[in-house]
Design an enzyme around this catalytic site. Structure first.
Site, PDB file in Angstrom:
ATOM      1  CD  GLU A  65     -22.994   1.182   1.441  1.00  0.00           C
ATOM      2  OE1 GLU A  65     -22.410   2.320   1.368  1.00  0.00           O
ATOM      3  OE2 GLU A  65     -23.880   0.697   2.007  1.00  0.00           O
ATOM      4  CG  ASP A  81     -27.302   0.470   2.305  1.00  0.00           C
ATOM      5  OD1 ASP A  81     -26.485  -0.024   3.175  1.00  0.00           O
ATOM      6  OD2 ASP A  81     -27.241   1.711   2.154  1.00  0.00           O
ATOM      7  CB  ILE A  83     -25.741  -0.927   8.102  1.00  0.00           C
ATOM      8  CG1 ILE A  83     -25.484  -2.118   8.776  1.00  0.00           C
ATOM      9  CG2 ILE A  83     -26.046   0.167   9.263  1.00  0.00           C
ATOM     10  CD1 ILE A  83     -24.351  -2.137   9.874  1.00  0.00           C
ATOM     11  CG  ASP A  84     -29.448   4.085   4.127  1.00  0.00           C
ATOM     12  OD1 ASP A  84     -28.373   4.274   3.792  1.00  0.00           O
ATOM     13  OD2 ASP A  84     -30.564   4.482   4.049  1.00  0.00           O
ATOM     14  CB  THR A  86     -22.484   3.122   8.306  1.00  0.00           C
ATOM     15  OG1 THR A  86     -22.990   1.951   7.340  1.00  0.00           O
ATOM     16  CG2 THR A  86     -21.252   2.497   9.127  1.00  0.00           C
ATOM     17  CG  ASP A 209     -27.819   5.260  -0.441  1.00  0.00           C
ATOM     18  OD1 ASP A 209     -27.357   4.443   0.458  1.00  0.00           O
ATOM     19  OD2 ASP A 209     -26.941   5.937  -1.023  1.00  0.00           O
TER      20      ASP A 209
END
Length: 262
Positions: A65, A81, A83-84, A86, A209
């Protein structure tokens, strides 16, 4: 595949531990859009994951990402990802995760989603089932839309697509036990795989995602498509995921309105 899965799990756990430690300190927040945030912790988490991949699989391509694509030309690609969720992380809301998918010739073969707050590791290898901390996962058996709990997400930017998302939210809200919007699509998909949610839909998600979550849902016995019922793609504009039994009923609701607003 087991060796690749081992690398993905190690990377996710290291990133998760780093994220939890970072929650105790201050964070630098930058904005990619009106409310689309990125923090120094996103970047630090991604760096840890990339280090694990490059140590074990240096020839593999990567789509991440924050840093984008690298090592083009390989049949293998990691979709990351760091941190999905954030926005949740920034506000201390405990619903976020690390998401890692591994593809061969653009087909996802391995999926790892790690929720560090609850120490939940969701894993799947194509053809081998889906698991939570080593225990097999199975989608729910609900077959009546009126008795289900669904999840969704909303676009970051206000506009026609945001308003259409609100319209869909209302349609489903009236027809189910309820709809949740927790702000981390990868975890929402894991919750479908685990039977905690019966279904999920959303517009305009990014490959990082959903790449891992889609495999988890299908390996747990669920179904994933676009709003028209066509097979879902990680770079598609629309996603519906369900336990399978309510999928057609969800599609009927989505077809009540044009999927692409003016």
């Amino acid at each position: 595949m087991q060796e690749i899965l081992n690398t993905a799990e190690t990377a996710a756990r290291r990133a998760g531990a780093y994220i939890l430690e970072a929650m105790r300190g201050s964070r630098r927040v930058d904005y990619k859009g009106r409310v689309d945030m990125v923090t120094d912790v996103d970047r630090g988490s991604e760096a840890l994951i990339l280090a694990c991949i490059r140590r074990d699989w240096p020839q593999h391509a990567i789509l991440a990402e924050e840093s984008g694509a690298s090592q083009a030309g390989s049949d293998w690609r990691w979709v990351i990802d760091p941190i999905d969720g954030t926005t949740n992380f920034v506000h201390g809301y405990p619903f976020f995760c690390v998401s890692i998918a591994v593809q061969q010739r653009l087909r996802t073969e391995v999926a790892v989603v790690y929720d560090p707050v609850h120490d939940e590791m969701f894993t799947a290898v194509r053809g081998g089932g889906a698991f939570l901390n080593g225990a097999p996962l199975q989608v729910s058996r609900a077959d009546d839309l009126s008795r289900t709990l669904l999840a969704t997400g909303f676009p970051y930017e206000l506009g026609d697509r945001w308003h259409r998302s609100m319209d869909y939210f209302k349609l489903f809200y009236y027809r189910t036990h309820g709809v949740r919007r927790d702000g981390a699509a990868a975890l929402d998909l894991c919750y479908v795989a685990a039977g905690r949610f019966d279904g999920f839909w959303e517009f305009d998600l990014k490959p990082w995602d959903v790449a891992a979550g889609l495999l988890l849902v299908t390996e747990a016995g669920g179904r994933v498509t676009d709003f028209a019922g066509r097979p879902a793609a990680i770079d598609g504009r629309q996603l519906v995921a369900s336990n399978g039994a309510i999928h057609d009923a969800m599609l009927d609701v989505l077809r009540a309105l044009p999927s692409d607003p003016p």
